[in-house]
Design an enzyme around this catalytic site. Structure first.
Site, PDB file in Angstrom:
ATOM      1  N   LYS A 255      48.377  50.584  32.185  1.00 54.70           N
ATOM      2  CA  LYS A 255      49.003  49.262  32.090  1.00 54.70           C
ATOM      3  C   LYS A 255      48.614  48.711  30.723  1.00 54.70           C
ATOM      4  CE  LYS A 255      48.757  44.523  33.719  1.00 54.70           C
ATOM      5  NZ  LYS A 255      48.397  43.558  34.758  1.00 54.70           N
TER       6      LYS A 255
ATOM      7  N   GLY B 289      47.779  34.656  36.382  1.00 48.38           N
ATOM      8  CA  GLY B 289      46.906  33.779  37.160  1.00 48.38           C
ATOM      9  C   GLY B 289      47.451  32.390  37.428  1.00 48.38           C
TER      10      GLY B 289
ATOM     11  N   ALA C 122      52.529  39.725  36.906  1.00 52.40           N
ATOM     12  CA  ALA C 122      51.846  38.453  36.603  1.00 52.40           C
ATOM     13  C   ALA C 122      52.676  37.238  36.961  1.00 52.40           C
ATOM     14  CB  ALA C 122      51.441  38.357  35.127  1.00 52.40           C
ATOM     15  N   GLY C 123      51.955  36.229  37.422  1.00 46.85           N
ATOM     16  CA  GLY C 123      52.564  34.932  37.680  1.00 46.85           C
ATOM     17  C   GLY C 123      53.035  34.712  39.094  1.00 46.85           C
TER      18      GLY C 123
ATOM     19  N   ASN D 173      47.667  40.184  41.687  1.00 44.80           N
ATOM     20  CA  ASN D 173      46.238  40.241  41.965  1.00 44.80           C
ATOM     21  C   ASN D 173      45.724  38.912  42.514  1.00 44.80           C
ATOM     22  OD1 ASN D 173      43.435  41.740  40.149  1.00 44.80           O
ATOM     23  ND2 ASN D 173      43.389  40.492  41.961  1.00 44.80           N
ATOM     24  N   THR D 174      45.817  37.873  41.662  1.00 41.95           N
ATOM     25  CA  THR D 174      45.188  36.597  42.000  1.00 41.95           C
ATOM     26  C   THR D 174      45.708  36.010  43.311  1.00 41.95           C
ATOM     27  OG1 THR D 174      45.039  36.184  39.628  1.00 41.95           O
ATOM     28  CG2 THR D 174      44.615  34.321  41.074  1.00 41.95           C
TER      29      THR D 174
END
Lengths: 263, 75
Positions: free
Chosen positions: A99, A160, A187-188, A209-210
């Site tokens: 990545k 995040g 992301a996001g 992830n977050t």
């Protein structure tokens, strides 16, 4: 699922790629990843001295999962930094998958498109399977394809933030203009509904992830994302109806009792 | 590969951001001196990746910046 996800000649039944960071504990990370059904997991490298144990514990858990590893180059700000970290990753993790992150701005962790394309070009020459984390810019995506990337990972929103798909026009344009290449929203993503929306738009997968790791119940949220992503993909494959401006009754009007009696 | 240094005086190098004096001038020996073992780390010197297969013949110079990394969680 009708069609598996194909990335660099490998097939996956899950369309969720998951991160290994920010969980309350390694054990919760392990349980959440398993609940998510993800077959690809991201991880990273950082400076560590021999006395530090924290990374080793997480790494042990990840090794035992037997998933496709996707090491990242998070934090790299130049192509050279990313290339060096990529080589270090390949040696430790024994995978060509990467990545690729080259960050251009500290405030919103926005990818640097120039450094990203430079790094991608060099790493592909060196045999890496590059999955670049990029902005939702069609031309940058095209240049990354020209460099040899066989997967693209445009952001939904900054890392995040949980803001979801901020620029749907751009994301739809990329999907329409680049119909063949696997596209992953990276992301996001903050809520399962946002992941569903990405899959309904024709995006092939979501990396997050977050949203899972920082949930009150990461295992429950991992399951919610799994269901949402499966749902979004099934909806896409089934063909969504077109929106229209005016109402059209779904119940037949013919045979309606009291027809015009009140007028 | 780098030039061999003839004398074996203590080197002052930067390891993971901290300057320190070390006795080893060969990377393989430095790793042992610092207490690393196993295969779960990778090294760059002055921003360039150094493959494990070359540790025994990689000579360090004064002021070298050595980065030693290991797996951690990541997103």
């Amino acid at each position: 699922m009708k069609n598996p996800l194909k990335l660099y000649d490998q097939f996956f039944s899950s369309r969720l790629l998951i991160g290994s960071a920010l969980y309350p504990s390694p054990a919760v990370m392990d349980e959440a990843v398993k609940a998510s059904g993800a077959e690809i997991i991201t991880l990273s490298l950082r400076r560590q001295n021999p006395a530090q144990q924290e990374g080793q514990i997480i790494w042990k858990y990840i090794q035992e999962m037997g998933l496709q590893l996707l090491p990242n180059t998070a934090g790299c700000k130049t192509a050279q930094e990313a290339i060096t970290l990529a080589e270090m990753s390949r040696e430790i993790f024994q995978t060509d998958w990467l990545k690729l992150e080259v960050i251009g701005d500290d405030y919103n962790l926005q990818p640097d498109p120039y450094g990203l394309i430079d790094a991608a070009s060099e790493l592909i020459k060196r045999g890496f399977k590059v999955l670049p984390y990029c902005t939702d810019d069609l031309v940058v995506c095209q240049k990354l394809m020209d460099a040899g990337c066989e997967v693209l990972m445009p952001w939904g929103a900054p890392i995040g933030t949980g803001q979801g798909l901020l620029n749907k026009y751009n994301l739809k344009t990329i999907r329409e203009r680049l119909p063949q290449i696997p596209l992953i929203i990276d992301a996001g993503i903050g809520a399962p509904s946002q992941a569903t929306e990405a899959l309904e738009m024709g995006y092939d997968a979501v990396l997050l992830n977050t949203a899972v790791a920082k949930a009150h119940d990461p295992v429950g949220m991992a399951t919610a994302f799994k269901l949402a992503i499966d749902s979004g993909r099934l909806a896409y494959e089934s063909g969504l109806m077109l929106k229209r401006q005016t109402a059209e009754p779904s119940t037949p009007t013919i045979g309606m009792p009291f027809w015009h009696q009140g007028q | 590969m780098r030039n061999e240094i003839s004398n074996m005086m203590a080197l002052t190098i930067n390891i993971n951001g901290e300057t320190q004096a070390v006795n080893s001038s060969v990377l393989a020996e430095l790793i042992s001196e610092l207490g690393y073992s196993g295969n779960q780390f990778a090294i760059a010197v002055n921003g360039e990746f150094v493959p494990k297969s070359t540790y025994t013949e990689f000579f360090l110079n004064q002021g070298d910046k050595v980065d030693i990394v290991a797996p951690i969680a990541g997103g």
